[in-house]
Scaffold this active site. Sequence first.
Site, PDB file in Angstrom:
ATOM      1  N   ASP A  40       0.845  -1.202   0.000  1.00  0.00           N
ATOM      2  CA  ASP A  40       0.000   0.000   0.000  1.00  0.00           C
ATOM      3  C   ASP A  40       0.875   1.244   0.000  1.00  0.00           C
ATOM      4  OD1 ASP A  40      -3.285   0.211   0.718  1.00  0.00           O
ATOM      5  OD2 ASP A  40      -2.124   2.078   0.731  1.00  0.00           O
ATOM      6  N   SER A  75       4.282   2.419  -5.017  1.00  0.00           N
ATOM      7  CA  SER A  75       3.101   2.577  -5.855  1.00  0.00           C
ATOM      8  C   SER A  75       3.054   1.395  -6.823  1.00  0.00           C
ATOM      9  CB  SER A  75       3.178   3.876  -6.655  1.00  0.00           C
ATOM     10  OG  SER A  75       2.165   3.852  -7.640  1.00  0.00           O
ATOM     11  N   VAL A  76       1.850   0.945  -7.145  1.00  0.00           N
ATOM     12  CA  VAL A  76       1.719  -0.159  -8.096  1.00  0.00           C
ATOM     13  C   VAL A  76       2.325   0.154  -9.469  1.00  0.00           C
ATOM     14  CG1 VAL A  76      -0.190  -1.453  -7.107  1.00  0.00           C
ATOM     15  CG2 VAL A  76      -0.689   0.584  -8.459  1.00  0.00           C
ATOM     16  N   ASN A  99      -5.622  -4.854  -6.800  1.00  0.00           N
ATOM     17  CA  ASN A  99      -6.763  -4.241  -6.114  1.00  0.00           C
ATOM     18  C   ASN A  99      -6.594  -2.738  -5.887  1.00  0.00           C
ATOM     19  OD1 ASN A  99      -9.051  -4.250  -3.930  1.00  0.00           O
ATOM     20  ND2 ASN A  99      -7.216  -3.508  -2.858  1.00  0.00           N
ATOM     21  N   SER A 151     -15.029  -2.364 -12.247  1.00  0.00           N
ATOM     22  CA  SER A 151     -16.053  -1.640 -11.501  1.00  0.00           C
ATOM     23  C   SER A 151     -17.299  -1.564 -12.374  1.00  0.00           C
ATOM     24  CB  SER A 151     -15.550  -0.224 -11.223  1.00  0.00           C
ATOM     25  OG  SER A 151     -16.636   0.601 -10.867  1.00  0.00           O
ATOM     26  N   TYR A 164     -12.016   6.954 -14.711  1.00  0.00           N
ATOM     27  CA  TYR A 164     -12.125   5.711 -13.931  1.00  0.00           C
ATOM     28  C   TYR A 164     -12.824   4.621 -14.754  1.00  0.00           C
ATOM     29  CZ  TYR A 164     -13.354   2.927  -9.729  1.00  0.00           C
ATOM     30  OH  TYR A 164     -13.512   1.941  -8.783  1.00  0.00           O
ATOM     31  N   LYS A 168     -11.199   1.104 -15.729  1.00  0.00           N
ATOM     32  CA  LYS A 168     -11.786  -0.112 -15.180  1.00  0.00           C
ATOM     33  C   LYS A 168     -12.229  -1.081 -16.267  1.00  0.00           C
ATOM     34  CE  LYS A 168     -11.294   0.109 -10.781  1.00  0.00           C
ATOM     35  NZ  LYS A 168     -10.194  -0.710 -10.218  1.00  0.00           N
ATOM     36  N   ALA A 197     -18.484  -1.291   1.162  1.00  0.00           N
ATOM     37  CA  ALA A 197     -18.273  -0.067   1.927  1.00  0.00           C
ATOM     38  C   ALA A 197     -16.772   0.132   2.120  1.00  0.00           C
ATOM     39  CB  ALA A 197     -18.951  -0.192   3.289  1.00  0.00           C
ATOM     40  N   ARG A 199     -13.607   3.672   2.127  1.00  0.00           N
ATOM     41  CA  ARG A 199     -13.479   5.128   2.091  1.00  0.00           C
ATOM     42  C   ARG A 199     -13.830   5.666   0.698  1.00  0.00           C
ATOM     43  NH1 ARG A 199      -6.953   6.432   1.848  1.00  0.00           N
ATOM     44  NH2 ARG A 199      -6.666   5.559  -0.229  1.00  0.00           N
TER      45      ARG A 199
HETATM   46  P1  NAD Z   1      -9.865   1.939  -0.707  1.00  0.00           P
HETATM   47  O1  NAD Z   1      -9.568   3.352  -1.016  1.00  0.00           O
HETATM   48  O2  NAD Z   1     -10.371   1.598   0.654  1.00  0.00           O
HETATM   49  O3  NAD Z   1      -8.601   1.020  -0.959  1.00  0.00           O
HETATM   50  C1  NAD Z   1      -7.699   1.228  -2.010  1.00  0.00           C
HETATM   51  C2  NAD Z   1      -6.302   1.086  -1.467  1.00  0.00           C
HETATM   52  O4  NAD Z   1      -5.378   1.229  -2.552  1.00  0.00           O
HETATM   53  C3  NAD Z   1      -5.961   2.165  -0.444  1.00  0.00           C
HETATM   54  O5  NAD Z   1      -5.496   1.575   0.767  1.00  0.00           O
HETATM   55  C4  NAD Z   1      -4.882   2.985  -1.134  1.00  0.00           C
HETATM   56  O6  NAD Z   1      -3.913   3.531  -0.249  1.00  0.00           O
HETATM   57  C5  NAD Z   1      -4.281   1.984  -2.092  1.00  0.00           C
HETATM   58  N1  NAD Z   1      -3.610   2.619  -3.220  1.00  0.00           N
HETATM   59  C6  NAD Z   1      -4.056   3.669  -3.956  1.00  0.00           C
HETATM   60  N2  NAD Z   1      -3.170   3.993  -4.896  1.00  0.00           N
HETATM   61  C7  NAD Z   1      -2.137   3.122  -4.770  1.00  0.00           C
HETATM   62  C8  NAD Z   1      -0.928   2.941  -5.479  1.00  0.00           C
HETATM   63  N3  NAD Z   1      -0.587   3.732  -6.494  1.00  0.00           N
HETATM   64  N4  NAD Z   1      -0.105   1.943  -5.094  1.00  0.00           N
HETATM   65  C9  NAD Z   1      -0.425   1.138  -4.056  1.00  0.00           C
HETATM   66  N5  NAD Z   1      -1.551   1.288  -3.332  1.00  0.00           N
HETATM   67  C10 NAD Z   1      -2.404   2.255  -3.696  1.00  0.00           C
HETATM   68  O7  NAD Z   1     -10.895   1.444  -1.812  1.00  0.00           O
HETATM   69  P2  NAD Z   1     -11.658   0.047  -2.032  1.00  0.00           P
HETATM   70  O8  NAD Z   1     -13.092   0.362  -2.126  1.00  0.00           O
HETATM   71  O9  NAD Z   1     -11.190  -0.992  -1.100  1.00  0.00           O
HETATM   72  O10 NAD Z   1     -11.171  -0.296  -3.516  1.00  0.00           O
HETATM   73  C11 NAD Z   1     -10.421  -1.439  -3.864  1.00  0.00           C
HETATM   74  C12 NAD Z   1     -10.530  -1.652  -5.360  1.00  0.00           C
HETATM   75  O11 NAD Z   1     -11.887  -1.959  -5.697  1.00  0.00           O
HETATM   76  C13 NAD Z   1     -10.162  -0.442  -6.195  1.00  0.00           C
HETATM   77  O12 NAD Z   1      -9.497  -0.859  -7.357  1.00  0.00           O
HETATM   78  C14 NAD Z   1     -11.509   0.167  -6.554  1.00  0.00           C
HETATM   79  O13 NAD Z   1     -11.436   0.945  -7.707  1.00  0.00           O
HETATM   80  C15 NAD Z   1     -12.328  -1.085  -6.723  1.00  0.00           C
HETATM   81  N6  NAD Z   1     -13.768  -0.891  -6.574  1.00  0.00           N
HETATM   82  C16 NAD Z   1     -14.317  -0.692  -5.359  1.00  0.00           C
HETATM   83  C17 NAD Z   1     -15.692  -0.541  -5.269  1.00  0.00           C
HETATM   84  C18 NAD Z   1     -16.371  -0.385  -3.952  1.00  0.00           C
HETATM   85  O14 NAD Z   1     -17.619  -0.409  -3.920  1.00  0.00           O
HETATM   86  N7  NAD Z   1     -15.650  -0.239  -2.858  1.00  0.00           N
HETATM   87  C19 NAD Z   1     -16.494  -0.538  -6.425  1.00  0.00           C
HETATM   88  C20 NAD Z   1     -15.891  -0.755  -7.644  1.00  0.00           C
HETATM   89  C21 NAD Z   1     -14.528  -0.941  -7.706  1.00  0.00           C
END
Ligand code: NAD
Length: 306
Positions: A40, A75-76, A99, A151, A164, A168, A197, A199
């Site tokens: 992360d 960073s990824v 992720n 997504s 986005y 996606k 759910a 942030r």
């Molecule tokens: P989140 O913000 O809680 O978690 C994402 C994590 O990725 C964070 O901890 C952040 O610090 C980390 N991150 C961001 N940029 C980064 C980078 N460059 N390198 C390494 N780490 C990095 O969000 P989430 O809801 O848990 O999302 C997880 C994945 O699911 C994401 O790809 C998001 O787009 C996708 N998604 C989530 C939802 C949802 O309903 N929560 C819906 C559709 C897609």
Amino acid sequence: MAEQLRYDGQVVVVTGAGGGLGKVYALFFASRGASVVVNDLGGSFKGEGNSAKAADVVVDEIRAAGGKAVANYDSVEFGDRIIDTAIKAFGRVDILLNNAGILRDVSFKNITDQDWDLINKVHVKGAYKCARAAWPHFRKQKYGRVINTASAAGLFGNFGQTNYSSAKLAMVGFTETLAKEGIKYNILANVIAPIAASRMTETVMPPDMLAHLRPDWVVPLVATLVHKSNTTETGGIFEVGAGHMAKLRWERSSGLLLKADDSYTPSAIIKNWSKVVDFSQPQYPSGPNDFLTLLEDSQKLGPSEQ
Ligand code: NAD
């Protein structure tokens, strides 16, 4: 009672594992015997800043519970360093969960190059870099499991999310091709469109809805798809959340075929438009060759049938 799926001896890389979905993946796989790389960057949900804390907290929690984990703060975009962490700490990589993600929501009228580029760097380049670095290991050991994260916004579009959505949906094409290239080496790749759910969603969804969307309820599907007992499900697109999961696929209308001569005009298309959009006899293509087969079949038709 069904036997618990276990991942003993396997190494799982989870990107963006400091919070949200990534954190629950990391905790789950560590609790089921895997060694986990908790990656992360620790920035904001808009991709600003960085901190080691996000990953460290999760690693501490895993170790306190008797599990095995190491942190990675890159960073990824530098996915090769994340995979290096796995190799240095545990000597292998078996499962990659792409992720990590951020949002830069803005209407298309106001979007900047920075909003576009940052989203693509994290989601598209990030997934590519991690998978690219893991690939030789997967091929050599004839085993690999990848989950990419799309997504609903990518599958269907969503206001304020051109950047986005594009990134996606790219995860779908990326996964489909990884699945086709990987199958020979027992590398399976699937893509999920989760809803949970976190942030990322807490500002756009009401609290009562969020209460039904625990991130933990995305985990079982992911766990099933990447388990060694899955030897066939690859290239799948799944929506998952709140205990519900479903597979998606492309649907093609039976379509309109016009004779390619002077009669093939815009007016001829307009006249037959209802056939172009008629889904009463759908087809479900799964590869580029499906369209070629369709054309070959049409060549066999006589002019009147066309
Ligand atoms: P989140 O913000 O809680 O978690 C994402 C994590 O990725 C964070 O901890 C952040 O610090 C980390 N991150 C961001 N940029 C980064 C980078 N460059 N390198 C390494 N780490 C990095 O969000 P989430 O809801 O848990 O999302 C997880 C994945 O699911 C994401 O790809 C998001 O787009 C996708 N998604 C989530 C939802 C949802 O309903 N929560 C819906 C559709 C897609």
